[in-house]
Design an enzyme around this catalytic site. Structure first.
Site, PDB file in Angstrom:
ATOM      1  N   ARG B 290       0.855  -1.188   0.000  1.00 15.70           N
ATOM      2  CA  ARG B 290       0.000   0.000   0.000  1.00 15.70           C
ATOM      3  C   ARG B 290       0.889   1.235   0.000  1.00 15.70           C
ATOM      4  O   ARG B 290       1.395   1.637   1.045  1.00 15.70           O
ATOM      5  CB  ARG B 290      -0.904  -0.028   1.238  1.00 15.70           C
ATOM      6  CG  ARG B 290      -2.079   0.940   1.163  1.00 15.70           C
ATOM      7  CD  ARG B 290      -2.727   1.117   2.524  1.00 15.70           C
ATOM      8  NE  ARG B 290      -1.956   2.050   3.340  1.00 15.70           N
ATOM      9  CZ  ARG B 290      -1.975   2.084   4.666  1.00 15.70           C
ATOM     10  NH1 ARG B 290      -2.699   1.241   5.349  1.00 15.70           N
ATOM     11  NH2 ARG B 290      -1.242   2.975   5.334  1.00 15.70           N
ATOM     12  N   HIS B 294      -3.847   4.728   4.229  1.00 11.63           N
ATOM     13  CA  HIS B 294      -5.010   3.849   4.261  1.00 11.63           C
ATOM     14  C   HIS B 294      -6.173   4.538   3.547  1.00 11.63           C
ATOM     15  O   HIS B 294      -6.841   3.956   2.707  1.00 11.63           O
ATOM     16  CB  HIS B 294      -5.370   3.526   5.709  1.00 11.63           C
ATOM     17  CG  HIS B 294      -6.755   2.972   5.874  1.00 11.63           C
ATOM     18  ND1 HIS B 294      -7.110   1.726   5.421  1.00 11.63           N
ATOM     19  CD2 HIS B 294      -7.874   3.519   6.412  1.00 11.63           C
ATOM     20  CE1 HIS B 294      -8.395   1.521   5.688  1.00 11.63           C
ATOM     21  NE2 HIS B 294      -8.875   2.592   6.278  1.00 11.63           N
ATOM     22  N   TYR B 303       3.430   6.597  11.180  1.00 11.10           N
ATOM     23  CA  TYR B 303       3.600   5.226  11.658  1.00 11.10           C
ATOM     24  C   TYR B 303       4.524   4.362  10.825  1.00 11.10           C
ATOM     25  O   TYR B 303       4.751   3.206  11.159  1.00 11.10           O
ATOM     26  CB  TYR B 303       2.236   4.547  11.834  1.00 11.10           C
ATOM     27  CG  TYR B 303       1.299   4.617  10.625  1.00 11.10           C
ATOM     28  CD1 TYR B 303       0.185   5.452  10.651  1.00 11.10           C
ATOM     29  CD2 TYR B 303       1.517   3.853   9.489  1.00 11.10           C
ATOM     30  CE1 TYR B 303      -0.688   5.523   9.571  1.00 11.10           C
ATOM     31  CE2 TYR B 303       0.655   3.912   8.402  1.00 11.10           C
ATOM     32  CZ  TYR B 303      -0.449   4.753   8.451  1.00 11.10           C
ATOM     33  OH  TYR B 303      -1.308   4.815   7.389  1.00 11.10           O
TER      34      TYR B 303
END
Lengths: 324, 393
Positions: B290, B294, B303
């Site tokens: 990815r 998100h 993160y």
């Protein structure tokens, strides 16, 4: 006409509908060869075979998730959840998925199915074989909730539910599964959803009940009659959509309402009924609406008859309503 | 080795040193479970496998063109979200091959139950771009009637399911669709897309288990993109791969390079053939990444190390397919330029049209809860209409 109990009536409805429509499949734990732990699907496996009466792995979420897929594909699944107490692993699939498919897809998809599940106490089943979880499902837009009290309605309502295009939670009162007996036509027939039934006419107070508690309410009404009090007993039959008109006309006539259910009181269906009566019958009411319900405790084992509403508690509420 | 004796199922068990030897014999060797990664194209676009998948040149160009469109769409829609013109967005950047390669391997009659990054699969099947943008805007011509957040599409006419936010719920549903098709004798396969995070859900496990028991013609396509919002795949499982989870359910497990469109196509095609032949379900782990956030609501720099997505840019699925096409003389710089311009034009036109469409009428709020409007909703609808009328009183 044959005399049937509720299990036989459910079985008769399933059999009749499965003969009529080969898209109907029954699935669940132990529903196949064994015919269900309460025998509700007895003989169906033999008549319709393993592709239509399907024993599943022991996973309620899987049963309902898979049944949703089957319904999307065009089948008419009638899954059984062995006890209503075991329905929670499927809760997300029921309230977030099943109930929402039509709405969230803008009407493109439908997932018509009837989830049959025995509910209620009085059978020495303790917390995990006695619960009445109807309020969760009534509170969920997109689900219909049906609770028959007698064999005739069990067959007619189940037949209507299966023929309808909406998901239905069909809660069967297992306490009176065998005790409630009556004449039931052997051929298929429908009792429409959304229509309550006056189980006993009266003029002094309206008792609202459903499922197994209908019998307790009728018992209370009989005792009241001996004391000169005529209680009107309404069997709600369908909790959603609710037959508001019948309730309102009865309460406007009697001026008093006592609601009976075995689920816990707080946020139980009685709260909704009481609010509706308050909104629609305020000027007719002679007394506050009373609720006779299970207590706000987990369902107990040894003390279940102390927990469950009985005729005595209903009569106490009737007295309060009459002597307000 | 001591003399053996017959066990309860007739297999040989050891009589002496029973505890030590039995523990050793009964141990499932992890190495036997971990499948190799299937790759057809190397990153430079040359063939790794001896056999070249038979995809007609026109189809290859079409699939690549769709990836160009999706990359452009993701870029444009994310900007639009930043400008406040749409409420939310989710990209598929870096995962296009896993989506486009798999949908291409299916028949149009096969069902797709999407997660939330697979709008490309719907576009492939003919979902008009304008419809997609109407859904993002939730306007009056959104076929889902403005009922869900952007990206949560549903396209019944294309056997393309309905996106749900709770993770993994579509997996047992896909199993049920496949199972129903099998019971009806239809040669239909159902494919469920989901991410690595979804494999932690009970729904994944019940679906895999049911699929194994009933030999349902279903394909579980796990896009292992490394991240579930901020949670890395290492926090989802202690297993070395996601594909090996298939073993315990008695279904086939395959691990494929998810950035290799040809490999994804090949394994999905094989899974569909197995399913149609009555051999049951396949779990495909498509290893991808990815590259973006998100969704439009999070910032991955908080993160994860930014070197990680940069490293995956080197493995871009579009670059790899383009190199392959260039080697086959099917694609040129001019084709690329033209495809990009066409994509930009298409997105611009669809957006312009969609933004001119008003929101759905208020009374439609009550439609589709049930097949028919029950009395309490008739009453509530009137309440809303009266409230609207009395506004500004």
């Amino acid at each position: 006409m044959a005399v049937m109990n509720i299990i036989q009536a459910v079985n008769s409805a399933l059999r009749g509908e499965m003969r009529r429509d080969d898209r109907i499949v029954v699935l669940g734990e132990d529903v196949g060869k064994f015919g269900g732990v309460f025998r509700a699907t007895d003989g169906l496996y033999k008549e319709f075979g393993q592709d239509r009466v399907i024993d599943t792995p022991l996973a309620e979420g899987g049963i309902i998730g898979a049944a949703i897929g089957m319904a999307l594909y065009g089948l008419r699944p009638v899954p059984e959840i062995q006890f209503a107490d075991f329905i929670y692993p499927a809760f997300d699939q029921i309230v977030n998925e099943l109930a929402k498919f039509r709405y969230r897809s803008g009407g493109q998809y439908t997932a018509p199915m009837v989830i049959r599940t025995p509910y209620g106490g009085g059978i020495r089943g303790g917390h995990y074989h006695s619960q009445s979880p109807e309020a969760y499902f009534i509170h969920t837009p997109g689900l219909k909730v049906v609770v028959p009290s007698n064999p005739y309605d069990a067959k007619g309502l189940l037949t209507s539910a299966i023929r309808g295009d909406d998901p239905v939670i069909f809660m069967e009162p297992k306490r009176v599964y065998r005790a409630a007996r009556g004449e039931v036509p052997e051929e298929p027939f429908e009792v429409p959803l959304g229509k309550a039934h006056v189980a006993r006419e009266g003029k002094h107070v309206t008792l609202l009940a459903y499922g197994a508690m209908l019998h307790t309410a009728l018992e209370a009404a009989r005792i009241a009659h001996d004391k000169g009090i005529e209680a009107e007993v309404i069997d709600l039959r369908t909790l959603l959509p609710l037959d508001i008109d019948l309730i309102v006309s009865s309460v406007q006539k009697t001026g008093r309402a006592v609601i009976v259910h075995e689920a816990p009181r707080t946020c139980g269906f009685g709260a909704e009924l009481s609010a509706l009566i308050g909104e629609k019958c305020f000027l007719y009411l002679e007394a506050p609406v009373h609720r006779v319900t299970g207590f706000d405790t987990p369902f107990p084992y040894t003390l279940e008859h102390e927990y469950l509403p009985d005729a005595n508690r209903i009569l106490t509420a009737v007295d309060k309503a009459l002597n307000f | 080795v001591s003399s053996g004796a017959a066990g309860p199922e007739g297999e040989q068990i050891m009589a002496e040193n029973a505890i030590e030897t039995a523990a050793e014999l009964g141990r499932i060797r992890k190495d036997d479970l971990v499948p190799d990664l299937v790759q057809v194209l190397r990153e430079d676009g040359t063939l790794r496998s001896r056999v070249e998948p038979k995809i007609p040149p026109a189809d290859l160009k079409r699939l690549y063109g769709l990836m160009v469109l999706c990359r452009q769409l993701d870029h444009r829609m994310m900007n639009l979200q930043r400008q406040g013109r749409i409420g939310f967005y989710m990209t598929a950047t870096g995962e296009e091959a896993a989506i486009v390669g798999s949908v291409y391997a299916l028949e149009p009659t096969d069902w797709i139950l999407p997660c939330y990054r697979e709008y490309a699969a719907a576009l492939y099947r003919g979902y008009p771009l304008r419809d997609f943008i109407c859904q993002l805007l939730g306007n009056a011509e959104d076929i889902t009637k403005g009922r869900q957040m952007p990206i949560h599409i549903a396209v019944r006419a294309l056997n393309f399911g309905s996106v749900s936010s709770p993770v993994g719920t579509q997996i047992p549903q896909a199993m049920g669709i496949a199972w129903a098709a099998k019971l009806r004798g239809d040669p239909t396969v159902a494919l469920a897309y989901f991410g690595d995070g979804a494999t932690s859900q009970g729904d994944f496990h019940v679906a895999a288990n049911f699929a194994g028991v009933y030999k349902a013609p279903v394909i579980f396509l796990c896009r292992n993109n490394g991240w579930a919002i901020s949670t890395p795949a290492s926090v989802q499982t202690a297993a070395e791969t996601f594909a090996q989870k298939a073993v315990a359910y008695g279904i086939e497990g395959v691990r494929v390079d998810g950035n290799d469109l040809l490999a994804v196509y090949e394994v999905t095609k094989r899974a569909a053939e197995r399913a149609r032949a009555g051999l049951g379900a396949t779990l495909i782990e498509a290893v991808t990444y990815r590259r973006g956030a998100h969704s439009s609501s999070d910032d991955p720099s908080v993160y994860r190390d930014e070197a990680e997505p940069r490293a995956w840019e080197e493995k871009d699925p579009m670059v790899r397919l383009r190199r392959y096409l260039e080697r086959k003389k099917l694609w040129s710089d001019r084709d690329e330029e033209r495809a990009l311009q066409e994509a930009q034009r298409e997105v611009h036109k669809a957006l312009e049209e969609a933004e001119a469409i008003p929101p759905p009428p208020p009374a439609s709020l009550f439609d589709d809860v049930f097949a028919d409007l029950p009395p309490h909703l008739v009453e509530q609808r009137q309440e809303l209409l009266d409230a609207i009328k009395s506004k500004g009183r």
